[in-house]
Design a protein around this motif. Structure first.
Motif, PDB file in Angstrom:
ATOM      1  N   GLU A  48       0.494  -1.322  -0.502  1.00 46.97           N
ATOM      2  CA  GLU A  48      -0.183  -0.220   0.067  1.00 46.97           C
ATOM      3  C   GLU A  48       1.166   0.716  -0.171  1.00 46.97           C
ATOM      4  N   ASP A  49       2.089   1.040   0.402  1.00 44.01           N
ATOM      5  CA  ASP A  49       2.705   2.694   0.355  1.00 44.01           C
ATOM      6  C   ASP A  49       3.336   2.447  -0.893  1.00 44.01           C
ATOM      7  N   SER A  50       3.604   3.693  -1.749  1.00 47.40           N
ATOM      8  CA  SER A  50       3.805   4.059  -2.775  1.00 47.40           C
ATOM      9  C   SER A  50       5.326   4.435  -2.991  1.00 47.40           C
ATOM     10  N   ALA A  51       5.406   4.912  -1.230  1.00 43.76           N
ATOM     11  CA  ALA A  51       7.140   4.426  -1.140  1.00 43.76           C
ATOM     12  C   ALA A  51       8.008   3.382  -1.536  1.00 43.76           C
ATOM     13  N   CYS A  52       7.530   2.518  -1.202  1.00 49.08           N
ATOM     14  CA  CYS A  52       7.775   1.109  -1.079  1.00 49.08           C
ATOM     15  C   CYS A  52       8.247   0.622  -2.355  1.00 49.08           C
ATOM     16  N   HIS A  53       8.947  -0.222  -2.591  1.00 50.45           N
ATOM     17  CA  HIS A  53       9.757  -1.447  -3.401  1.00 50.45           C
ATOM     18  C   HIS A  53       9.142  -2.212  -3.788  1.00 50.45           C
ATOM     19  N   ALA A  54       7.971  -2.485  -2.461  1.00 52.85           N
ATOM     20  CA  ALA A  54       7.070  -3.874  -3.166  1.00 52.85           C
ATOM     21  C   ALA A  54       5.607  -3.222  -3.841  1.00 52.85           C
ATOM     22  N   HIS A  55       5.827  -1.670  -3.580  1.00 51.30           N
ATOM     23  CA  HIS A  55       4.380  -0.755  -3.955  1.00 51.30           C
ATOM     24  C   HIS A  55       3.723  -1.723  -4.915  1.00 51.30           C
ATOM     25  N   VAL A  74      19.259  -6.728   1.132  1.00 46.63           N
ATOM     26  CA  VAL A  74      19.979  -5.376   0.894  1.00 46.63           C
ATOM     27  C   VAL A  74      20.156  -5.163  -0.865  1.00 46.63           C
ATOM     28  N   TYR A  75      20.203  -3.328  -1.175  1.00 44.40           N
ATOM     29  CA  TYR A  75      19.770  -3.560  -2.613  1.00 44.40           C
ATOM     30  C   TYR A  75      20.908  -2.744  -2.853  1.00 44.40           C
ATOM     31  N   PHE A  76      21.208  -2.447  -4.159  1.00 43.86           N
ATOM     32  CA  PHE A  76      22.197  -1.382  -4.787  1.00 43.86           C
ATOM     33  C   PHE A  76      21.100  -0.323  -6.345  1.00 43.86           C
ATOM     34  N   THR A  77      21.912   0.891  -5.459  1.00 42.51           N
ATOM     35  CA  THR A  77      21.130   1.912  -6.596  1.00 42.51           C
ATOM     36  C   THR A  77      21.730   2.963  -6.881  1.00 42.51           C
ATOM     37  N   TYR A  78      21.199   3.985  -7.430  1.00 46.03           N
ATOM     38  CA  TYR A  78      22.174   5.531  -8.151  1.00 46.03           C
ATOM     39  C   TYR A  78      23.791   5.245  -8.948  1.00 46.03           C
ATOM     40  N   MET A  80      25.734   3.151  -7.872  1.00 47.41           N
ATOM     41  CA  MET A  80      26.991   3.093  -6.788  1.00 47.41           C
ATOM     42  C   MET A  80      26.660   2.297  -4.971  1.00 47.41           C
ATOM     43  N   HIS A  81      25.542   2.732  -4.922  1.00 46.48           N
ATOM     44  CA  HIS A  81      25.888   2.383  -3.539  1.00 46.48           C
ATOM     45  C   HIS A  81      24.158   1.350  -2.957  1.00 46.48           C
ATOM     46  N   TYR A  82      24.788   1.155  -1.680  1.00 49.29           N
ATOM     47  CA  TYR A  82      24.122  -0.469  -1.229  1.00 49.29           C
ATOM     48  C   TYR A  82      23.148  -0.455   0.132  1.00 49.29           C
ATOM     49  N   MET A  83      22.608  -0.044   0.208  1.00 50.10           N
ATOM     50  CA  MET A  83      21.200  -0.310   1.229  1.00 50.10           C
ATOM     51  C   MET A  83      20.881  -1.563   1.883  1.00 50.10           C
ATOM     52  N   LEU A  84      20.643  -1.147   3.820  1.00 50.06           N
ATOM     53  CA  LEU A  84      20.561  -2.149   4.216  1.00 50.06           C
ATOM     54  C   LEU A  84      19.337  -1.557   5.017  1.00 50.06           C
ATOM     55  N   ASN A  85      18.570  -2.560   4.767  1.00 52.13           N
ATOM     56  CA  ASN A  85      17.034  -3.010   5.302  1.00 52.13           C
ATOM     57  C   ASN A  85      16.458  -3.933   5.689  1.00 52.13           C
ATOM     58  N   LEU A  86      15.843  -4.207   6.893  1.00 54.96           N
ATOM     59  CA  LEU A  86      15.462  -5.714   7.883  1.00 54.96           C
ATOM     60  C   LEU A  86      13.849  -5.301   7.913  1.00 54.96           C
ATOM     61  N   VAL A  87      13.864  -7.245   7.436  1.00 55.27           N
ATOM     62  CA  VAL A  87      12.338  -6.866   7.421  1.00 55.27           C
ATOM     63  C   VAL A  87      11.719  -7.179   8.249  1.00 55.27           C
ATOM     64  N   ALA A 132      30.852   1.190   5.348  1.00 58.45           N
ATOM     65  CA  ALA A 132      31.804   1.316   6.249  1.00 58.45           C
ATOM     66  C   ALA A 132      31.580  -0.405   6.659  1.00 58.45           C
ATOM     67  N   PHE A 133      31.242  -0.944   7.027  1.00 63.82           N
ATOM     68  CA  PHE A 133      30.169  -2.213   7.670  1.00 63.82           C
ATOM     69  C   PHE A 133      29.944  -2.787   6.526  1.00 63.82           C
ATOM     70  N   GLY A 134      30.532  -3.002   5.138  1.00 69.99           N
ATOM     71  CA  GLY A 134      31.029  -4.151   4.482  1.00 69.99           C
ATOM     72  C   GLY A 134      29.735  -4.166   4.243  1.00 69.99           C
ATOM     73  N   ILE A 135      28.651  -3.802   4.073  1.00 67.90           N
ATOM     74  CA  ILE A 135      27.698  -5.258   3.764  1.00 67.90           C
ATOM     75  C   ILE A 135      27.489  -4.134   2.317  1.00 67.90           C
ATOM     76  N   ASP A 136      27.088  -5.729   1.230  1.00 66.17           N
ATOM     77  CA  ASP A 136      26.772  -5.970   0.199  1.00 66.17           C
ATOM     78  C   ASP A 136      25.539  -6.417  -0.422  1.00 66.17           C
ATOM     79  N   LYS A 137      25.395  -6.684  -1.830  1.00 66.93           N
ATOM     80  CA  LYS A 137      24.631  -7.719  -2.335  1.00 66.93           C
ATOM     81  C   LYS A 137      24.642  -9.672  -1.684  1.00 66.93           C
ATOM     82  N   SER A 138      25.589  -9.946  -1.146  1.00 66.28           N
ATOM     83  CA  SER A 138      26.467 -10.492  -1.002  1.00 66.28           C
ATOM     84  C   SER A 138      24.988 -11.348   0.733  1.00 66.28           C
ATOM     85  N   LEU A 139      24.877 -10.273   1.370  1.00 66.69           N
ATOM     86  CA  LEU A 139      24.214  -9.696   2.287  1.00 66.69           C
ATOM     87  C   LEU A 139      22.667 -10.303   2.026  1.00 66.69           C
ATOM     88  N   ASN A 140      22.256 -10.262   1.134  1.00 69.14           N
ATOM     89  CA  ASN A 140      21.172  -9.753   0.972  1.00 69.14           C
ATOM     90  C   ASN A 140      20.528 -11.226   0.844  1.00 69.14           C
TER      91      ASN A 140
END
Length: 189
Positions: A48-55, A74-78, A80-87, A132-140
């Motif tokens: 329902e959230d139009s800002a959410c990737h699952a929309h 964990v997803y890749f954007t722009y 060059m960047h990774y983002m960390l989310n918790l489901v 800084a925390f060394g988090i990339d797509k391998s942790l998705n």
DNA sequence: AGCACGATCTGA
DNA sequence: CAGATCGTGCTA
């Protein structure tokens, strides 16, 4: 310290986003722990959230959000960047909390070494945290309850009075009601 | 197969 | 305020 279990994540996403403030993020690499306290989060609340990737439904990128809570999205954007989310929430209810800023506790030197550009604030911003925390797509899809590589722990209780809620950052494309929703949470210093 | 764009960061 | 930089999802 107590590792946050799946029950912690299997709740209303706004509750989890607030509860994550003051928790400790632990990233263990080769036996070395990089840790920090979470100071800023954003809730992304499902279809329902139009800002959410699952929309716009399930895709290969956002599939992890449709799974069990307590996993890293964990997803890749722009380019060059990774983002960390918790489901959060339950399976088939695609929600997550974005970690936006952290105060480093341990492994600070190691984090500095990971920074490509030095001399700026270390971990204010979702992409800088991942660097800084060394988090990339391998942790998705990583299970945050197994106590290896990446997990969260109880650390510090943040009183409700010290929590500020604001609109989320970088979602101008979303519908007004979601753009204006106070779903970004900050722990007052 | 092509294309437009993004839950950002940096330096000017 | 623009440029970096490319995986992803949408359209055809």
């Amino acid at each position: 310290m107590k590792i946050l279990d799946r029950k912690f994540y299997r709740r209303d996403t706004l509750q989890v986003a607030r509860a994550l403030l003051g928790k400790k993020l632990v990233r263990r690499i080769n036996g070395l722990d990089l840790t920090g306290v979470i100071l800023e989060t954003e809730a992304y609340c499902g279809r329902e959230d139009s800002a959410c990737h699952a929309h716009r439904g399930k895709t290969s990128r956002n599939a992890v959000m449709f799974g069990e809570p307590g996993h890293a999205y964990v997803y890749f954007t722009y380019g060059m960047h990774y983002m960390l989310n918790l489901v959060t929430e339950g399976a088939e209810n695609p929600c997550a909390v974005l970690i936006r800023s952290i105060l480093p506790l341990a492994g600070i030197e190691e984090m500095e070494n990971r920074r490509k550009r030095k001399g700026h604030e270390l971990t204010d911003g979702p992409a800088k945290i991942c660097q800084a925390f060394g988090i990339d797509k391998s942790l998705n899809g990583w299970d945050l309850t197994c106590g290896k590589q990446l997990w969260l722990e109880d650390y510090k209780k943040i009183p409700a009075k010290s929590v500020i809620a604001t609109p989320r950052i970088g979602i101008d494309y979303a519908q007004k009601e979601h753009r204006n929703a106070l779903w970004r949470f900050l722990a007052k210093i």
